[in-house]
Write a protein that holds these residues in place. Sequence first.
Motif, PDB file in Angstrom:
ATOM      1  N   LEU A  27      69.903  37.209  39.002  1.00  0.00           N
ATOM      2  CA  LEU A  27      70.454  38.493  39.461  1.00  0.00           C
ATOM      3  C   LEU A  27      70.098  38.794  40.914  1.00  0.00           C
ATOM      4  CD1 LEU A  27      69.895  40.688  36.277  1.00  0.00           C
ATOM      5  CD2 LEU A  27      72.044  39.728  37.126  1.00  0.00           C
ATOM      6  N   THR A  30      71.703  41.393  43.407  1.00  0.00           N
ATOM      7  CA  THR A  30      72.102  42.575  42.648  1.00  0.00           C
ATOM      8  C   THR A  30      70.869  43.468  42.492  1.00  0.00           C
ATOM      9  OG1 THR A  30      73.681  41.266  41.366  1.00  0.00           O
ATOM     10  CG2 THR A  30      73.035  43.378  40.424  1.00  0.00           C
ATOM     11  N   SER A  60      76.743  51.598  39.200  1.00  0.00           N
ATOM     12  CA  SER A  60      77.410  50.364  39.645  1.00  0.00           C
ATOM     13  C   SER A  60      77.876  50.489  41.090  1.00  0.00           C
ATOM     14  CB  SER A  60      78.595  50.033  38.745  1.00  0.00           C
ATOM     15  OG  SER A  60      78.143  49.711  37.458  1.00  0.00           O
ATOM     16  N   GLY A  63      75.418  49.603  43.367  1.00  0.00           N
ATOM     17  CA  GLY A  63      75.034  48.197  43.302  1.00  0.00           C
ATOM     18  C   GLY A  63      74.068  47.846  42.191  1.00  0.00           C
ATOM     19  N   ARG A  65      72.668  47.107  38.288  1.00  0.00           N
ATOM     20  CA  ARG A  65      72.940  46.648  36.926  1.00  0.00           C
ATOM     21  C   ARG A  65      71.843  47.241  36.059  1.00  0.00           C
ATOM     22  NH1 ARG A  65      73.620  40.737  34.311  1.00  0.00           N
ATOM     23  NH2 ARG A  65      73.373  41.429  32.164  1.00  0.00           N
ATOM     24  N   GLU A 127      67.770  43.689  45.717  1.00  0.00           N
ATOM     25  CA  GLU A 127      68.526  42.440  45.693  1.00  0.00           C
ATOM     26  C   GLU A 127      67.650  41.205  45.866  1.00  0.00           C
ATOM     27  OE1 GLU A 127      71.083  45.652  47.699  1.00  0.00           O
ATOM     28  OE2 GLU A 127      68.989  45.009  47.751  1.00  0.00           O
TER      29      GLU A 127
END
Length: 148
Positions: A27, A30, A60, A63, A65, A127
Amino acid sequence: MALQIGDTAPTFSMVDSDGTLVDLSALKGTKVVLYFYPKDDTPGCTAQACNLNENLDYLSSKGYRVIGVSVDSNAAHTKFKKKYNLNFSLLADTEHELVNKYHVWVEKSMYGKTYMGTARTTFLIDENGIITDIISKVDTKNHSSQIH
């Protein structure tokens, strides 16, 4: 030792209640809302899950999850997701691997009795896999507003 803002989030790779592999390393790129909660289908946990679910589009768009974790079984998660139409991954940490890695398996007390349980805690992970916030005072009914 408890995790701190700025720490690298402990990695994991688990299959969620839908049979989908959730791998934190995969991930990267994300942002992740990783939230630990005590028990499926209890008032506070239901309010928290439903609030996150109702605001999934907003999260979402930022950005994120969303991934929920409890020590309940996948069968309990499947029932919980179906009952409330939850549209995000729930991980069954029945072996207490994640609650221990994230230091949220703690001694609790109720009615004078002590027991071990999950401290309701949310980790915001960027991220690059770095913890950017730790929300330990969760407002279950308005949790998505605590996520920035």
